[in-house]
Scaffold this motif. Structure first.
Motif, PDB file in Angstrom:
ATOM      1  N   ALA A  98      15.876  -1.312   9.083  1.00 59.20           N
ATOM      2  CA  ALA A  98      15.942  -2.807  10.070  1.00 59.20           C
ATOM      3  C   ALA A  98      16.468  -3.980   9.361  1.00 59.20           C
ATOM      4  CB  ALA A  98      14.383  -2.859  10.422  1.00 59.20           C
ATOM      5  N   ALA A  99      16.116  -4.165   8.216  1.00 58.01           N
ATOM      6  CA  ALA A  99      16.623  -5.175   7.556  1.00 58.01           C
ATOM      7  C   ALA A  99      18.114  -5.434   7.418  1.00 58.01           C
ATOM      8  CB  ALA A  99      16.084  -5.440   6.111  1.00 58.01           C
ATOM      9  N   TYR A 100      18.483  -4.195   7.145  1.00 58.20           N
ATOM     10  CA  TYR A 100      20.036  -3.837   6.846  1.00 58.20           C
ATOM     11  C   TYR A 100      20.786  -4.430   8.555  1.00 58.20           C
ATOM     12  CZ  TYR A 100      24.831  -1.908   7.034  1.00 58.20           C
ATOM     13  OH  TYR A 100      26.160  -1.893   6.674  1.00 58.20           O
ATOM     14  N   VAL A 101      20.316  -3.635   9.633  1.00 60.06           N
ATOM     15  CA  VAL A 101      20.853  -3.926  10.838  1.00 60.06           C
ATOM     16  C   VAL A 101      20.750  -5.372  11.293  1.00 60.06           C
ATOM     17  CG1 VAL A 101      20.414  -3.613  13.386  1.00 60.06           C
ATOM     18  CG2 VAL A 101      20.493  -1.730  11.551  1.00 60.06           C
ATOM     19  N   ALA A 102      19.316  -6.164  10.718  1.00 64.00           N
ATOM     20  CA  ALA A 102      19.235  -7.564  11.252  1.00 64.00           C
ATOM     21  C   ALA A 102      20.268  -8.140  10.542  1.00 64.00           C
ATOM     22  CB  ALA A 102      17.944  -7.986  10.760  1.00 64.00           C
ATOM     23  N   GLY A 103      20.674  -8.033   9.117  1.00 60.71           N
ATOM     24  CA  GLY A 103      21.765  -8.750   8.412  1.00 60.71           C
ATOM     25  C   GLY A 103      23.103  -8.416   9.032  1.00 60.71           C
ATOM     26  N   LEU A 104      23.488  -7.529   9.890  1.00 64.07           N
ATOM     27  CA  LEU A 104      24.758  -7.203  10.219  1.00 64.07           C
ATOM     28  C   LEU A 104      25.218  -8.412  11.153  1.00 64.07           C
ATOM     29  CD1 LEU A 104      24.566  -3.405  11.260  1.00 64.07           C
ATOM     30  CD2 LEU A 104      25.702  -4.424   9.244  1.00 64.07           C
ATOM     31  N   LYS A 105      26.512  -8.770  10.993  1.00 61.82           N
ATOM     32  CA  LYS A 105      27.213  -9.783  11.809  1.00 61.82           C
ATOM     33  C   LYS A 105      27.372  -9.281  13.171  1.00 61.82           C
ATOM     34  CE  LYS A 105      28.181 -12.676   8.486  1.00 61.82           C
ATOM     35  NZ  LYS A 105      27.233 -13.426   7.794  1.00 61.82           N
ATOM     36  N   LYS A 106      26.979 -10.252  14.133  1.00 65.19           N
ATOM     37  CA  LYS A 106      27.190  -9.913  15.655  1.00 65.19           C
ATOM     38  C   LYS A 106      28.685  -9.983  15.874  1.00 65.19           C
ATOM     39  CE  LYS A 106      22.864 -11.650  17.133  1.00 65.19           C
ATOM     40  NZ  LYS A 106      22.198 -12.215  18.085  1.00 65.19           N
ATOM     41  N   GLY A 110      22.504  -7.585  14.137  1.00 62.53           N
ATOM     42  CA  GLY A 110      21.801  -8.726  14.262  1.00 62.53           C
ATOM     43  C   GLY A 110      20.610  -8.891  15.010  1.00 62.53           C
ATOM     44  N   MET A 111      20.113  -7.903  15.422  1.00 59.98           N
ATOM     45  CA  MET A 111      18.803  -7.585  16.059  1.00 59.98           C
ATOM     46  C   MET A 111      17.704  -8.110  15.234  1.00 59.98           C
ATOM     47  SD  MET A 111      18.839  -4.480  18.712  1.00 59.98           S
ATOM     48  CE  MET A 111      17.112  -4.379  18.931  1.00 59.98           C
ATOM     49  N   PRO A 112      16.790  -8.579  15.634  1.00 61.58           N
ATOM     50  CA  PRO A 112      15.588  -8.783  14.782  1.00 61.58           C
ATOM     51  C   PRO A 112      15.022  -7.430  14.178  1.00 61.58           C
ATOM     52  CG  PRO A 112      15.400 -10.140  16.792  1.00 61.58           C
ATOM     53  CD  PRO A 112      16.503  -9.086  17.163  1.00 61.58           C
ATOM     54  N   ALA A 113      14.806  -7.698  12.805  1.00 67.15           N
ATOM     55  CA  ALA A 113      14.235  -6.477  12.312  1.00 67.15           C
ATOM     56  C   ALA A 113      13.131  -5.848  12.759  1.00 67.15           C
ATOM     57  CB  ALA A 113      13.902  -6.872  10.730  1.00 67.15           C
ATOM     58  N   ASP A 114      12.175  -6.651  13.334  1.00 64.17           N
ATOM     59  CA  ASP A 114      10.877  -5.901  13.955  1.00 64.17           C
ATOM     60  C   ASP A 114      11.299  -5.118  15.161  1.00 64.17           C
ATOM     61  OD1 ASP A 114      11.481  -8.497  15.350  1.00 64.17           O
ATOM     62  OD2 ASP A 114       9.484  -8.615  16.071  1.00 64.17           O
ATOM     63  N   GLN A 115      12.465  -5.581  16.052  1.00 68.23           N
ATOM     64  CA  GLN A 115      12.783  -4.877  16.940  1.00 68.23           C
ATOM     65  C   GLN A 115      13.224  -3.578  16.762  1.00 68.23           C
ATOM     66  OE1 GLN A 115      14.935  -7.078  19.960  1.00 68.23           O
ATOM     67  NE2 GLN A 115      13.596  -8.629  20.000  1.00 68.23           N
ATOM     68  N   VAL A 116      14.278  -3.654  15.556  1.00 72.36           N
ATOM     69  CA  VAL A 116      15.078  -2.503  15.089  1.00 72.36           C
ATOM     70  C   VAL A 116      13.844  -1.527  14.814  1.00 72.36           C
ATOM     71  CG1 VAL A 116      16.413  -1.713  13.394  1.00 72.36           C
ATOM     72  CG2 VAL A 116      16.927  -3.778  14.768  1.00 72.36           C
ATOM     73  N   LYS A 117      12.867  -1.889  13.757  1.00 67.63           N
ATOM     74  CA  LYS A 117      11.884  -0.763  13.265  1.00 67.63           C
ATOM     75  C   LYS A 117      11.152  -0.221  14.463  1.00 67.63           C
ATOM     76  CE  LYS A 117       7.986  -0.387  10.242  1.00 67.63           C
ATOM     77  NZ  LYS A 117       6.918  -1.052   9.481  1.00 67.63           N
ATOM     78  N   LYS A 118      10.749  -1.129  15.363  1.00 69.22           N
ATOM     79  CA  LYS A 118      10.058  -0.648  16.540  1.00 69.22           C
ATOM     80  C   LYS A 118      10.988   0.721  17.532  1.00 69.22           C
ATOM     81  CE  LYS A 118       7.472  -1.514  20.685  1.00 69.22           C
ATOM     82  NZ  LYS A 118       6.913  -2.564  21.711  1.00 69.22           N
ATOM     83  N   ALA A 119      12.208   0.235  17.536  1.00 70.20           N
ATOM     84  CA  ALA A 119      13.187   1.440  18.038  1.00 70.20           C
ATOM     85  C   ALA A 119      13.265   2.597  17.382  1.00 70.20           C
ATOM     86  CB  ALA A 119      14.494   0.856  18.270  1.00 70.20           C
ATOM     87  N   ILE A 120      13.316   2.496  15.876  1.00 73.07           N
ATOM     88  CA  ILE A 120      13.209   3.760  15.086  1.00 73.07           C
ATOM     89  C   ILE A 120      12.056   4.342  15.219  1.00 73.07           C
ATOM     90  CG2 ILE A 120      13.400   4.173  12.729  1.00 73.07           C
ATOM     91  CD1 ILE A 120      15.380   1.977  11.991  1.00 73.07           C
ATOM     92  N   THR A 121      10.984   3.661  15.051  1.00 73.07           N
ATOM     93  CA  THR A 121       9.677   4.537  14.774  1.00 73.07           C
ATOM     94  C   THR A 121       9.339   4.987  16.029  1.00 73.07           C
ATOM     95  OG1 THR A 121       8.605   2.502  14.804  1.00 73.07           O
ATOM     96  CG2 THR A 121       8.907   3.409  12.723  1.00 73.07           C
ATOM     97  N   GLU A 122       9.446   4.379  17.202  1.00 73.70           N
ATOM     98  CA  GLU A 122       8.816   4.677  18.631  1.00 73.70           C
ATOM     99  C   GLU A 122       9.830   5.065  19.610  1.00 73.70           C
ATOM    100  OE1 GLU A 122       6.318   1.299  20.026  1.00 73.70           O
ATOM    101  OE2 GLU A 122       5.560   0.951  17.882  1.00 73.70           O
ATOM    102  N   GLY A 123      11.183   4.739  19.278  1.00 74.34           N
ATOM    103  CA  GLY A 123      12.118   5.012  20.373  1.00 74.34           C
ATOM    104  C   GLY A 123      12.462   3.798  21.223  1.00 74.34           C
ATOM    105  N   LYS A 124      13.455   3.961  22.074  1.00 78.35           N
ATOM    106  CA  LYS A 124      13.729   3.022  22.960  1.00 78.35           C
ATOM    107  C   LYS A 124      14.798   3.515  23.870  1.00 78.35           C
ATOM    108  CE  LYS A 124      15.175  -1.851  23.470  1.00 78.35           C
ATOM    109  NZ  LYS A 124      15.781  -3.051  22.861  1.00 78.35           N
ATOM    110  N   GLY A 125      14.476   3.207  25.339  1.00 81.35           N
ATOM    111  CA  GLY A 125      15.533   3.895  26.210  1.00 81.35           C
ATOM    112  C   GLY A 125      15.475   5.345  26.112  1.00 81.35           C
ATOM    113  N   LYS A 126      16.819   5.639  26.029  1.00 78.60           N
ATOM    114  CA  LYS A 126      17.023   6.988  25.964  1.00 78.60           C
ATOM    115  C   LYS A 126      16.951   7.403  24.431  1.00 78.60           C
ATOM    116  CE  LYS A 126      20.186   7.279  29.818  1.00 78.60           C
ATOM    117  NZ  LYS A 126      21.631   7.510  30.246  1.00 78.60           N
ATOM    118  N   MET A 127      16.946   6.641  23.557  1.00 77.52           N
ATOM    119  CA  MET A 127      16.820   6.927  22.023  1.00 77.52           C
ATOM    120  C   MET A 127      15.320   7.511  21.962  1.00 77.52           C
ATOM    121  SD  MET A 127      17.624   4.341  18.796  1.00 77.52           S
ATOM    122  CE  MET A 127      16.412   4.673  17.426  1.00 77.52           C
ATOM    123  N   LYS A 128      15.290   8.480  21.177  1.00 78.35           N
ATOM    124  CA  LYS A 128      14.198   9.146  20.799  1.00 78.35           C
ATOM    125  C   LYS A 128      13.747   8.405  19.200  1.00 78.35           C
ATOM    126  CE  LYS A 128      14.174  13.245  23.517  1.00 78.35           C
ATOM    127  NZ  LYS A 128      13.809  12.717  24.616  1.00 78.35           N
TER     128      LYS A 128
END
Length: 87
Positions: free
Chosen positions: A79-87, A50-68
């Protein structure tokens, strides 16, 4: 009228194909760390479902925290798929 119906069908088909590709890419690249439904797992305990797609895409392409950054064929689809997942 026929053109409108054809256009709507094409958009619906493209959206379904995008979701299917996003699901397949998520399963192959993300599921091991983030869980089958984005609920979090040992490697990445925070839920991403359920994270917003733009945040997911940014994490995928740029990394976030310990994730490369992760190389995927279509970060937008994942990103669209993750955004559509139920929390």
């Amino acid at each position: 009228m026929k053109r409108i119906v054809t256009a709507l069908f094409a958009v619906a088909f493209a959206t379904t194909a995008l979701a299917a590709d996003g699901a397949a890419l998520y399963a192959s690249k993300c599921k091991a760390c983030h869980g089958a439904a984005g609920e979090g797992a040992k490697m990445a305990p925070n839920a991403i479902a359920g994270m917003p797609a733009d945040q997911v895409k940014k994490a995928i392409t740029e990394g976030k925290g310990k994730m490369k950054p992760v190389k995927v064929d279509d970060a937008d689809a994942v990103a669209a798929y993750v955004a559509g997942l139920k929390k």
